[in-house]
Design an enzyme around this catalytic site. Structure first.
Site, PDB file in Angstrom:
ATOM      1  CG  ASP A 170      -7.646  -3.344  -3.431  1.00  0.00           C
ATOM      2  OD1 ASP A 170      -7.938  -4.355  -4.072  1.00  0.00           O
ATOM      3  OD2 ASP A 170      -8.167  -3.031  -2.435  1.00  0.00           O
ATOM      4  CG  ASP A 200      -2.094  -1.033   0.915  1.00  0.00           C
ATOM      5  OD1 ASP A 200      -2.769  -0.998  -0.166  1.00  0.00           O
ATOM      6  OD2 ASP A 200      -2.468  -1.585   1.911  1.00  0.00           O
TER       7      ASP A 200
HETATM    8  N1  GLY Z   1      -7.401  -1.493  -0.425  1.00  0.00           N
HETATM    9  C1  GLY Z   1      -8.430  -1.634   0.281  1.00  0.00           C
HETATM   10  C2  GLY Z   1      -9.963  -1.355  -0.091  1.00  0.00           C
HETATM   11  O1  GLY Z   1     -10.253  -0.808  -0.912  1.00  0.00           O
HETATM   12  O2  GLY Z   1     -10.697  -1.709   1.156  1.00  0.00           O
END
Ligand code: GLY
Length: 390
Positions: free
Chosen positions: A169, A109
């Protein structure tokens, strides 16, 4: 009948708030809310906003939470729009709370966290120290790329369930890598991003252009599982995941010029706009496969991500597609800017939007404000504002 429809349309057109006025009203609300949040958080050393609890109290996180960059990002965008140096000072202070993120190597992330905070700081203020944090962050993220698999590993938890999990994601973290290659001259970062996007394009999508949330790979880089983590079930279309796909491929087209990414973004956009579960106000239920989309909880965060991506995408495609994407994004922004979604002044501890869904199955952040809903909403408003000024 036809006359009634026409008259209703005319009446709506006459009463509808002009788009420019709506954007300015929403940005004004966002500024006062963000300042409220900044003042509330300032004395809480090192903390960043996360959501509200069931009693409506502010929940915060340390900078290691994947959402830590979104509030600084909201402040940078609002500073960019207003030129208000008080907002810039807050943006800088909250951005610096993320300094250690540049060394995070245990999840993917880093692109979200640093791109939204230090990325805007560097873009708007140009201090070399911001740039260095971003370059270090890109190097940390690149450690999660395994050339035998050809992808960045998203998560390290659940090792007995997934050998090498990659979530949709993760597309959102690639912009940092392409930027790092452009800035440092080291082409390795861009190559990693392109390999990751190519293999995601190949393995994450179904024939109808919807995508899986999690694809796990075996040691030789072959798909071993296609599952969900945050969606309704393995074969469902988790709404925010579809938003990440749309945004991620649009962004990768902008960053690389590779038309296969544009084609994929268009496929995802057309899938979303034509989906029977998409409500007429453009705010999707938290998963497009919920039993009753009309009564299911909506996810404002998914709507904000989709709106922002569609506005950008509308500038990369032909006029027919572009005007459809822009019209849909406008509808979404009008819905999000209504009192149903926009927090009333002085409420919600300074969050801007209500009614997002974080992780439905874990009863976590369900029907709550979320920092990423706010971030992509503000981004979408500013993108729309720029379109109108052209
Ligand atoms: N990247 C985690 C979410 O979208 O909840």
């Amino acid at each position: 009948m036809l006359l009634t429809l026409l008259l209703t349309g005319v009446a709506r057109a006459q009463t509808e708030e002009p788009l420019e006025a709506m954007i300015e009203r929403a940005l004004g609300r966002a500024r006062s809310q963000a300042l409220l949040m900044a003042r509330e958080l300032e004395p809480r050393d090192g903390r960043l906003p996360k959501s509200l609890d069931d009693d409506g109290k502010l929940v915060t996180s340390d900078p290691g939470w994947w959402c830590s960059g979104f509030f600084p990002g909201v402040l940078w965008y609002l500073y960019e729009d207003s030129g208000d140096e008080q907002i810039a000072a807050y943006a800088d202070r909250f951005t610096r709370r993320l300094e250690k993120v540049q060394y995070i190597t245990d999840n993917h992330d880093v692109g979200f966290m640093l791109g939204c905070s230090y990325g805007h700081a560097w873009r708007l203020k140009g201090l070399p120290e911001y740039r260095q944090v971003l370059l270090n962050g890109a190097a940390s993220l690149a450690t999660r790329y395994d050339p035998r698999i050809g992808l960045i590993r998203s998560w390290d938890f659940n090792r007995d369930r997934w050998n090498y999990p990659v979530i949709i994601d993760n597309m959102m973290n690639l912009e940092l890598l392409v930027w790092a290659s452009r800035t440092s001259g080291d082409g390795r970062f861009r190559r990693i991003a392109v390999h990751h996007a190519d293999k995601t394009l190949k393995n994450h999508f179904r024939n109808d252009a919807s995508c899986y949330h999690v694809v796990s790979y075996d040691v030789r880089g072959r798909v071993e599982k296609r599952e969900t983590w945050q969606g309704l079930h393995d074969e469902s279309a988790w709404s925010r995941g579809q938003g990440w796909a749309l945004y991620g491929f649009t962004c990768m087209y902008r960053e690389t010029g590779l038309r296969r990414y544009l084609r994929q973004a268009v496929r995802v956009a057309d899938y979303l706009l034509g989906h029977p579960a998409m409500p007429s106000d453009g705010i999707p239920p938290w998963d497009l496969d919920v039993e009753d989309p009309q009564t299911a909880l909506r996810d404002a965060s998914a709507a904000a991500v989709i709106a922002s991506a569609l506005i950008e995408l509308s500038g990369h495609v032909d006029a027919e597609h572009g005007s459809r994407y822009l019209a849909f994004a406008e509808k979404q922004l009008r819905s999000l800017s209504s009192e149903r979604y926009l927090a009333a002044p002085g409420t919600c501890s300074g969050f801007i939007l209500k009614h997002s869904v974080g992780f439905f199955a874990q009863h976590s952040e369900v029907d709550k404000p979320l920092t990423y809903a706010d971030y992509y909403y503000i981004e979408a408003l500013l993108r729309m504002k720029r379109r109108l000024m052209r």
